[in-house]
Write an enzyme that holds these catalytic residues in place. Structure first.
Site, PDB file in Angstrom:
ATOM      1  N   TYR A 146      -6.862  72.698  -0.442  1.00  0.00           N
ATOM      2  CA  TYR A 146      -6.313  74.022  -0.119  1.00  0.00           C
ATOM      3  C   TYR A 146      -6.966  74.628   1.117  1.00  0.00           C
ATOM      4  O   TYR A 146      -6.364  75.441   1.793  1.00  0.00           O
ATOM      5  CB  TYR A 146      -6.526  74.976  -1.295  1.00  0.00           C
ATOM      6  CG  TYR A 146      -5.486  74.867  -2.373  1.00  0.00           C
ATOM      7  CD1 TYR A 146      -5.382  73.707  -3.133  1.00  0.00           C
ATOM      8  CD2 TYR A 146      -4.618  75.915  -2.639  1.00  0.00           C
ATOM      9  CE1 TYR A 146      -4.439  73.607  -4.125  1.00  0.00           C
ATOM     10  CE2 TYR A 146      -3.664  75.818  -3.631  1.00  0.00           C
ATOM     11  CZ  TYR A 146      -3.581  74.661  -4.373  1.00  0.00           C
ATOM     12  OH  TYR A 146      -2.638  74.556  -5.355  1.00  0.00           O
ATOM     13  N   LYS A 195     -10.574  61.659  -9.392  1.00  0.00           N
ATOM     14  CA  LYS A 195      -9.869  60.428  -9.036  1.00  0.00           C
ATOM     15  C   LYS A 195     -10.888  59.533  -8.336  1.00  0.00           C
ATOM     16  O   LYS A 195     -10.742  59.154  -7.165  1.00  0.00           O
ATOM     17  CB  LYS A 195      -8.662  60.772  -8.138  1.00  0.00           C
ATOM     18  CG  LYS A 195      -7.726  59.612  -7.839  1.00  0.00           C
ATOM     19  CD  LYS A 195      -6.919  59.139  -9.045  1.00  0.00           C
ATOM     20  CE  LYS A 195      -6.112  57.902  -8.684  1.00  0.00           C
ATOM     21  NZ  LYS A 195      -5.468  57.287  -9.864  1.00  0.00           N
ATOM     22  N   ASP A 227      -4.870  61.061 -13.438  1.00  0.00           N
ATOM     23  CA  ASP A 227      -3.576  60.564 -13.934  1.00  0.00           C
ATOM     24  C   ASP A 227      -3.632  60.366 -15.448  1.00  0.00           C
ATOM     25  O   ASP A 227      -2.707  60.712 -16.185  1.00  0.00           O
ATOM     26  CB  ASP A 227      -3.134  59.287 -13.201  1.00  0.00           C
ATOM     27  CG  ASP A 227      -4.246  58.256 -13.042  1.00  0.00           C
ATOM     28  OD1 ASP A 227      -5.415  58.559 -13.358  1.00  0.00           O
ATOM     29  OD2 ASP A 227      -3.941  57.128 -12.597  1.00  0.00           O
ATOM     30  N   ASP A 251      -4.629  72.917 -10.236  1.00  0.00           N
ATOM     31  CA  ASP A 251      -3.333  73.588 -10.052  1.00  0.00           C
ATOM     32  C   ASP A 251      -2.271  72.873 -10.879  1.00  0.00           C
ATOM     33  O   ASP A 251      -1.509  73.489 -11.632  1.00  0.00           O
ATOM     34  CB  ASP A 251      -2.955  73.572  -8.571  1.00  0.00           C
ATOM     35  CG  ASP A 251      -1.607  74.231  -8.321  1.00  0.00           C
ATOM     36  OD1 ASP A 251      -1.373  75.313  -8.891  1.00  0.00           O
ATOM     37  OD2 ASP A 251      -0.798  73.658  -7.565  1.00  0.00           O
ATOM     38  N   ASP A 255      -0.559  73.964 -14.923  1.00  0.00           N
ATOM     39  CA  ASP A 255       0.867  74.176 -15.210  1.00  0.00           C
ATOM     40  C   ASP A 255       1.292  73.285 -16.378  1.00  0.00           C
ATOM     41  O   ASP A 255       2.035  73.710 -17.263  1.00  0.00           O
ATOM     42  CB  ASP A 255       1.746  73.825 -13.995  1.00  0.00           C
ATOM     43  CG  ASP A 255       2.046  75.041 -13.128  1.00  0.00           C
ATOM     44  OD1 ASP A 255       1.202  75.967 -13.104  1.00  0.00           O
ATOM     45  OD2 ASP A 255       3.106  75.072 -12.478  1.00  0.00           O
TER      46      ASP A 255
HETATM   47  C1  IPM Z   1      -1.530  79.067  -8.767  1.00  0.00           C
HETATM   48  C2  IPM Z   1      -0.407  79.036  -7.764  1.00  0.00           C
HETATM   49  C3  IPM Z   1      -0.999  79.116  -6.360  1.00  0.00           C
HETATM   50  C4  IPM Z   1      -1.897  77.904  -6.177  1.00  0.00           C
HETATM   51  C5  IPM Z   1       0.031  79.212  -5.233  1.00  0.00           C
HETATM   52  C6  IPM Z   1       0.898  80.442  -5.402  1.00  0.00           C
HETATM   53  C7  IPM Z   1      -0.597  79.190  -3.885  1.00  0.00           C
HETATM   54  O1  IPM Z   1       0.383  77.914  -7.949  1.00  0.00           O
HETATM   55  O2  IPM Z   1      -2.281  80.060  -8.795  1.00  0.00           O
HETATM   56  O3  IPM Z   1      -1.649  78.108  -9.521  1.00  0.00           O
HETATM   57  O4  IPM Z   1      -1.404  76.817  -5.861  1.00  0.00           O
HETATM   58  O5  IPM Z   1      -3.100  78.050  -6.363  1.00  0.00           O
HETATM   59 MG    MG Z   2      -0.155  76.743  -9.611  1.00  0.00          MG
END
Ligand code: IPM
Ligand code: MG
Length: 371
Positions: A146, A195, A227, A251, A255
């Site tokens: 990032y 990884k 993975d 990240d 999710d």
């Molecule tokens: C998160 C989001 C952010 C990230 C985006 C909006 C830049 O997906 O907070 O997980 O990737 O960190």
């Molecule tokens: Mg995210």
């Protein structure tokens, strides 16, 4: 207690879900005798529309002057919104990354917990769910891909893009320590995800985690390749307590972990530095497809407000009240659309509510909470 809270409502469903979290915080302030002052901070697409950049220096100063910041979400539809025709550093997400970096928010805590009441919204098989699961994803937030150097250039007539993944041992050490500290207060297990079979940055990560682990003999730890971790999260999520990982892996895995709990609309998060300051936001995005419809789930933001009370203000009793109220609302069978049971025949057993109603129902239960 007097607390100064910066508020970033942001874009998409942001303003709707933040309004409900503020309602909840106001109720807490009244019930327990605190004074909460809010200051609006503009960030993301709304800031681009107003002043041409996603985050101004003034906005950063306002955030720094707050005791903590509560945020909704930022960004829009990346395929259709004009914000995504701007240079990358002028897009909504660049504001969030700049804020994380400016405030040194290196530790991102994303709890993923399966509520007993939401088992029916969980996409996993019953035998995998078992007694449910409760994990904390600890994501490094100010390093890695990032924030490494990046560029796109033409080399011999061929467009070529480069992103760099850099970590130094200090960055790894401070997040690893945080991971082991958190594990000490939980089930005392750290799964460090990397990884290392391919990346140098991961081999360094592993080495430093092993050094840090020696300082915490009471915590068991293991290494897991990313993975494999993605697979294990759906195969057997119960095995995890604290998942410690770098920015990009965190990240993606957070999710995934959120969907395993039923909905990303339930997951809170805290981004912390070395002080009591924190940025608190739901783990989910701005959901532009449902913005303005009054159907977004405000619970993740409300639980983020609870994390703020706990981590930045040491108001554990107040945070408990919010968490208990959320649990009670679920017990009372109120659901936003995202956490409806999956099977048709179970849908009639719950009551579908919108964003505001969900906020009101939680407020009611906080008022009646005894402690
Ligand atoms: C998160 C989001 C952010 C990230 C985006 C909006 C830049 O997906 O907070 O997980 O990737 O960190
Ligand atoms: Mg995210």
């Amino acid at each position: 207690m007097n607390c100064k809270i910066g508020v970033i409502s942001g874009d998409g469903i942001g303003p709707e879900i933040v309004a409900e979290a503020r309602k909840v915080l106001d109720c807490i302030a009244e019930k327990y005798g605190h004074e909460l002052k809010y200051e609006e901070i503009q960030m993301g697409g709304c800031s681009i529309d107003a002043v041409g950049v996603p985050l101004t220096d003034e906005a950063i100063s306002k955030a720094k002057a707050s005791d903590a910041v509560l945020m909704g979400s930022i960004g829009g539809n990346t395929a259709t919104s004009p914000w995504y025709r701007l240079e990358p550093h002028l897009r909504p997400e660049a504001g969030l990354l700049k804020l994380r970096k400016s405030l040194n928010l290196f530790a991102n805590l994303r709890p993923a917990y399966l509520y007993e009441e939401l088992k029916e919204a969980c996409p996993l098989r019953e035998d995998i769910i078992g007694d449910g699961f409760d994990m904390m994803i600890l994501r490094e937030l100010t390093g890695g891909l990032y924030f490494g150097e990046r560029k796109t250039e033409e080399i011999d007539g061929v467009l070529t893009a480069v992103d760099t993944l850099t970590y130094n041992e200090q960055e790894v050490r401070r997040i690893a320590k945080r991971g082991f500290e958190i594990a000490m207060k939980r089930r005392k297990k750290v799964t460090s995800v990397d990884k290392a079979n391919v990346l140098d940055s991961s081999r360094l990560w592993r080495k430093v985690v092993e050094e840090v682990a020696k300082e915490y003999p009471g915590v068991s730890y293991e290494h897991m390749l990313v993975d494999n971790c993605a697979m294990q999260l759906v195969k057997d999520p119960k095995q995890f307590d604290v998942i410690l990982t770098e920015n990009m892996f965190g990240d993606i895995l957070s999710d995934e972990a959120s969907m395993v709990t039923g909905s990303i609309g339930m997951l809170s998060s805290a981004s912390l530095n070395d002080t009591k300051f924190g940025l608190y936001e739901p783990s989910g995005g701005s959901a532009p497809d449902i913005a303005g419809k009054g159907i977004a789930n405000p619970i993740a933001t409300i639980l983020s407000a609870a994390m703020m009370l706990r981590y930045s203000f040491d108001l554990d009793r107040e945070a408990d009240a919010i968490e208990a109220a959320v649990r009670q609302v679920l017990k009372d069978k109120y659901r936003t659309i995202d956490i409806m049971p999956q099977e048709e025949n179970k849908k009639s057993s719950v009551t579908l509510v919108g964003t505001k109603e969900m906020g009101d129902l939680i407020v009611e239960r906080i008022k009646n909470y005894e402690k």
